[in-house]
Design a protein around this motif. Structure first.
Motif, PDB file in Angstrom:
ATOM      1  N   MET A 103       0.838  -1.200   0.000  1.00  0.00           N
ATOM      2  CA  MET A 103       0.000   0.000   0.000  1.00  0.00           C
ATOM      3  C   MET A 103       0.871   1.247   0.000  1.00  0.00           C
ATOM      4  N   VAL A 104       0.507   2.207  -0.847  1.00  0.00           N
ATOM      5  CA  VAL A 104       1.137   3.527  -0.838  1.00  0.00           C
ATOM      6  C   VAL A 104       0.041   4.522  -0.473  1.00  0.00           C
ATOM      7  N   PHE A 105       0.241   5.243   0.649  1.00  0.00           N
ATOM      8  CA  PHE A 105      -0.797   6.113   1.176  1.00  0.00           C
ATOM      9  C   PHE A 105      -0.626   7.550   0.698  1.00  0.00           C
ATOM     10  N   GLN A 106      -1.672   8.344   0.956  1.00  0.00           N
ATOM     11  CA  GLN A 106      -1.639   9.761   0.611  1.00  0.00           C
ATOM     12  C   GLN A 106      -0.552  10.490   1.397  1.00  0.00           C
ATOM     13  N   ASN A 107      -0.486  10.234   2.710  1.00  0.00           N
ATOM     14  CA  ASN A 107       0.635  10.757   3.481  1.00  0.00           C
ATOM     15  C   ASN A 107       1.752   9.720   3.446  1.00  0.00           C
ATOM     16  N   TYR A 108       2.968  10.152   3.499  1.00  0.00           N
ATOM     17  CA  TYR A 108       4.100   9.271   3.182  1.00  0.00           C
ATOM     18  C   TYR A 108       4.299   8.170   4.217  1.00  0.00           C
ATOM     19  N   ALA A 109       3.900   8.435   5.494  1.00  0.00           N
ATOM     20  CA  ALA A 109       3.980   7.429   6.547  1.00  0.00           C
ATOM     21  C   ALA A 109       5.389   6.848   6.683  1.00  0.00           C
ATOM     22  N   LEU A 110       6.387   7.732   6.681  1.00  0.00           N
ATOM     23  CA  LEU A 110       7.774   7.302   6.858  1.00  0.00           C
ATOM     24  C   LEU A 110       8.171   7.452   8.330  1.00  0.00           C
ATOM     25  N   TYR A 111       9.061   6.581   8.770  1.00  0.00           N
ATOM     26  CA  TYR A 111       9.577   6.678  10.136  1.00  0.00           C
ATOM     27  C   TYR A 111      10.639   7.771  10.175  1.00  0.00           C
ATOM     28  N   PRO A 112      10.423   8.855  10.945  1.00  0.00           N
ATOM     29  CA  PRO A 112      11.354   9.991  10.897  1.00  0.00           C
ATOM     30  C   PRO A 112      12.741   9.688  11.450  1.00  0.00           C
ATOM     31  N   HIS A 113      12.854   8.677  12.353  1.00  0.00           N
ATOM     32  CA  HIS A 113      14.147   8.382  12.959  1.00  0.00           C
ATOM     33  C   HIS A 113      14.976   7.399  12.136  1.00  0.00           C
ATOM     34  N   MET A 114      14.381   6.877  11.048  1.00  0.00           N
ATOM     35  CA  MET A 114      15.091   5.919  10.198  1.00  0.00           C
ATOM     36  C   MET A 114      15.598   6.594   8.932  1.00  0.00           C
ATOM     37  N   SER A 115      16.673   6.079   8.381  1.00  0.00           N
ATOM     38  CA  SER A 115      17.172   6.558   7.090  1.00  0.00           C
ATOM     39  C   SER A 115      16.264   6.066   5.963  1.00  0.00           C
ATOM     40  N   VAL A 116      16.508   6.571   4.775  1.00  0.00           N
ATOM     41  CA  VAL A 116      15.747   6.123   3.607  1.00  0.00           C
ATOM     42  C   VAL A 116      15.884   4.617   3.432  1.00  0.00           C
ATOM     43  N   ALA A 117      17.102   4.113   3.511  1.00  0.00           N
ATOM     44  CA  ALA A 117      17.332   2.676   3.339  1.00  0.00           C
ATOM     45  C   ALA A 117      16.603   1.869   4.400  1.00  0.00           C
ATOM     46  N   GLU A 118      16.621   2.350   5.651  1.00  0.00           N
ATOM     47  CA  GLU A 118      15.953   1.621   6.730  1.00  0.00           C
ATOM     48  C   GLU A 118      14.434   1.662   6.561  1.00  0.00           C
ATOM     49  N   ASN A 119      13.912   2.788   6.121  1.00  0.00           N
ATOM     50  CA  ASN A 119      12.476   2.864   5.855  1.00  0.00           C
ATOM     51  C   ASN A 119      12.064   1.872   4.778  1.00  0.00           C
ATOM     52  N   MET A 120      12.840   1.805   3.705  1.00  0.00           N
ATOM     53  CA  MET A 120      12.494   0.920   2.597  1.00  0.00           C
ATOM     54  C   MET A 120      12.613  -0.550   2.977  1.00  0.00           C
ATOM     55  N   ALA A 121      13.552  -0.856   3.876  1.00  0.00           N
ATOM     56  CA  ALA A 121      13.810  -2.260   4.222  1.00  0.00           C
ATOM     57  C   ALA A 121      12.998  -2.739   5.414  1.00  0.00           C
ATOM     58  N   PHE A 122      12.248  -1.839   6.074  1.00  0.00           N
ATOM     59  CA  PHE A 122      11.611  -2.200   7.341  1.00  0.00           C
ATOM     60  C   PHE A 122      10.656  -3.378   7.207  1.00  0.00           C
ATOM     61  N   ALA A 123       9.788  -3.346   6.183  1.00  0.00           N
ATOM     62  CA  ALA A 123       8.823  -4.448   6.022  1.00  0.00           C
ATOM     63  C   ALA A 123       9.537  -5.772   5.777  1.00  0.00           C
ATOM     64  N   LEU A 124      10.648  -5.728   5.031  1.00  0.00           N
ATOM     65  CA  LEU A 124      11.411  -6.954   4.784  1.00  0.00           C
ATOM     66  C   LEU A 124      12.037  -7.470   6.078  1.00  0.00           C
ATOM     67  N   LYS A 125      12.488  -6.553   6.923  1.00  0.00           N
ATOM     68  CA  LYS A 125      13.076  -6.952   8.203  1.00  0.00           C
ATOM     69  C   LYS A 125      12.034  -7.632   9.078  1.00  0.00           C
ATOM     70  N   MET A 126      10.819  -7.070   9.091  1.00  0.00           N
ATOM     71  CA  MET A 126       9.740  -7.678   9.871  1.00  0.00           C
ATOM     72  C   MET A 126       9.367  -9.057   9.339  1.00  0.00           C
ATOM     73  N   ALA A 127       9.546  -9.237   8.012  1.00  0.00           N
ATOM     74  CA  ALA A 127       9.255 -10.534   7.401  1.00  0.00           C
ATOM     75  C   ALA A 127      10.428 -11.493   7.507  1.00  0.00           C
ATOM     76  N   LYS A 128      11.496 -11.062   8.231  1.00  0.00           N
ATOM     77  CA  LYS A 128      12.679 -11.895   8.467  1.00  0.00           C
ATOM     78  C   LYS A 128      13.401 -12.282   7.171  1.00  0.00           C
ATOM     79  N   VAL A 129      13.403 -11.355   6.207  1.00  0.00           N
ATOM     80  CA  VAL A 129      14.192 -11.548   4.991  1.00  0.00           C
ATOM     81  C   VAL A 129      15.656 -11.303   5.338  1.00  0.00           C
ATOM     82  N   GLY A 130      16.551 -12.113   4.780  1.00  0.00           N
ATOM     83  CA  GLY A 130      17.973 -12.026   5.088  1.00  0.00           C
ATOM     84  C   GLY A 130      18.565 -10.655   4.811  1.00  0.00           C
ATOM     85  N   LYS A 131      19.616 -10.301   5.551  1.00  0.00           N
ATOM     86  CA  LYS A 131      20.219  -8.972   5.454  1.00  0.00           C
ATOM     87  C   LYS A 131      20.749  -8.679   4.052  1.00  0.00           C
ATOM     88  N   GLU A 132      21.410  -9.633   3.442  1.00  0.00           N
ATOM     89  CA  GLU A 132      21.967  -9.422   2.103  1.00  0.00           C
ATOM     90  C   GLU A 132      20.866  -9.222   1.057  1.00  0.00           C
TER      91      GLU A 132
END
Length: 377
Positions: A81-110
């Motif tokens: 889902m892409v929302f009207q408001n960006y819904a980004l985590y302000p304390h995370m970097s761009v890379a961390e924001n983009m990878a967050f859902a994958l991290k929660m899904a336990k996708v490997g770091k590489e």
């Protein structure tokens, strides 16, 4: 990737006197970019949220591929889902924001890093991966939100008015980027907007909704050239189609404010006498111009304004009836009776002038005034 199907899907809120979405029947092909468009309150966002699992389906079903997802929670639907408001985590970097859902899904770091870098390359965000959202422009933040959806590699993208917070110029460039990106990725996309220009320029097909009811589904040009009813005719197009109330005797002539319009004979025969004529601004021409015939009368209007845009000009006129302006004679709806015509630029026409407009009968749409249904083929 997968197709999507709404099978008589309905959403009725408790205590409501009508359904927010009423028996929606809509099939979206695998890899298609489908746009849901309509005014506020038409049910387009509710339909999208039903697909995403954020709204309960009162009756009917929703299919993604061959799977019935009506009762599944959002996390099990494999959508992004892409929302009207960006819904980004302000304390995370761009890379961390983009990878967050994958991290929660336990996708490997590489693999997370590889997916984020690929999405950043597609979205031209490689140089911004270490920045925080506050250091980005609005357009860049929206691209980060897009990247967060892309890295998930979902079956379906759901986009809820993602460009409404951007300024006009950035909105134009970003919608082009989104359409090109979707075509490149080939992921089925359902995009909601209230802006019919966005709908016309982005979608493979467009679904027009009103009061929770699907009015018409077609290609952008199909909607523009053959609107199914008065609502679609008036909603699609910028400037909007001119809608003129008329009476016809069935012989191929309609009377508008006492002036005769030749129209399609078959449509006139199908009418009950009261019709509404639809004329696109570009169909009008000035009576007696180079393309006209000597002595043609045309439809008289008093010029209210001329917008000269350089390559084009739009004339806004108030219709005349028996030589007098009809403005001020029919109550609060008079402003809606203004006629808009696209004319050659740099014409010597001033406010207050009376001009006569002519339309090709073959390009005049005819609708039943009572039902709103299209009468022309």
């Amino acid at each position: 990737m997968a197709s999507v199907r709404f099978d008589r899907a309905r959403r009725t809120y408790p205590g409501a006197d009508r359904s927010a979405v009423d028996d929606l029947e809509l099939e979206i092909d695998d890899g298609e970019f489908m746009v849901l468009v309509g005014p506020s309150g038409c049910g387009k966002s509710t339909s999208l949220r039903m697909l995403a699992g954020l709204e309960e389906v009162t009756s009917g079903a929703i299919m993604i591929g061959d799977e019935d997802v009506t009762g599944l929670p959002p996390k099990d639907r494999d959508i992004a889902m892409v929302f009207q408001n960006y819904a980004l985590y302000p304390h995370m970097s761009v890379a961390e924001n983009m990878a967050f859902a994958l991290k929660m899904a336990k996708v490997g770091k590489e693999e997370r890093r590889a997916r984020v870098e690929e999405a950043a390359r597609l979205l031209d965000l490689t140089d911004y991966l270490d920045r925080k959202p506050k250091a980005l422009s609005g357009g860049q933040r929206q691209r980060v939100a897009m990247g967060r959806a892309i890295v998930r590699q979902p079956r379906v993208f759901c986009m809820d008015e993602p460009l409404s917070n951007l300024d006009a110029k950035l909105r134009v460039s970003t919608r082009t980027q989104i359409a090109a990106l979707q075509q490149r990725l080939g992921i089925t996309t359902v995009y909601v907007t209230h802006d019919q220009v966005e709908a016309m320029t982005m979608g493979d097909r467009v679904a027009v909704m009103k009061d929770g009811v699907l009015q018409q589904v077609d290609s952008p040009l199909g909607l523009y050239d053959t609107p199914a009813n008065l609502f679609v005719a008036g909603f699609i197009g910028s400037p909007a189609m001119n809608l003129l109330e008329a009476k016809t005797s069935g012989d191929g002539v309609a009377l508008v404010d006492g002036h005769a319009f030749p129209i399609d004979r078959a449509a006139a025969a199908r009418s009950g006498g009261a019709v509404t004529l639809g004329v696109r601004p570009e169909v009008w021409r000035l009576a007696g111009d180079a393309d006209g015939q000597e002595g043609e009368e045309g439809y008289p209007v008093t010029v209210a304004a001329v917008e000269d845009l350089g390559a084009d000009a739009f004339l806004y006129g108030v219709p005349l009836a028996d030589g007098a302006s009809v403005l001020g004679t029919r109550g609060d709806d008079d402003v809606l009776r203004q006629v808009v015509a696209r004319i050659p630029a740099r014409q010597a026409i001033a406010r207050g002038d009376v001009v006569r407009l002519v339309a090709d009968p073959e390009q005049v749409h005819v609708f039943d005034t009572v039902s709103g249904a299209r009468l022309t083929a």
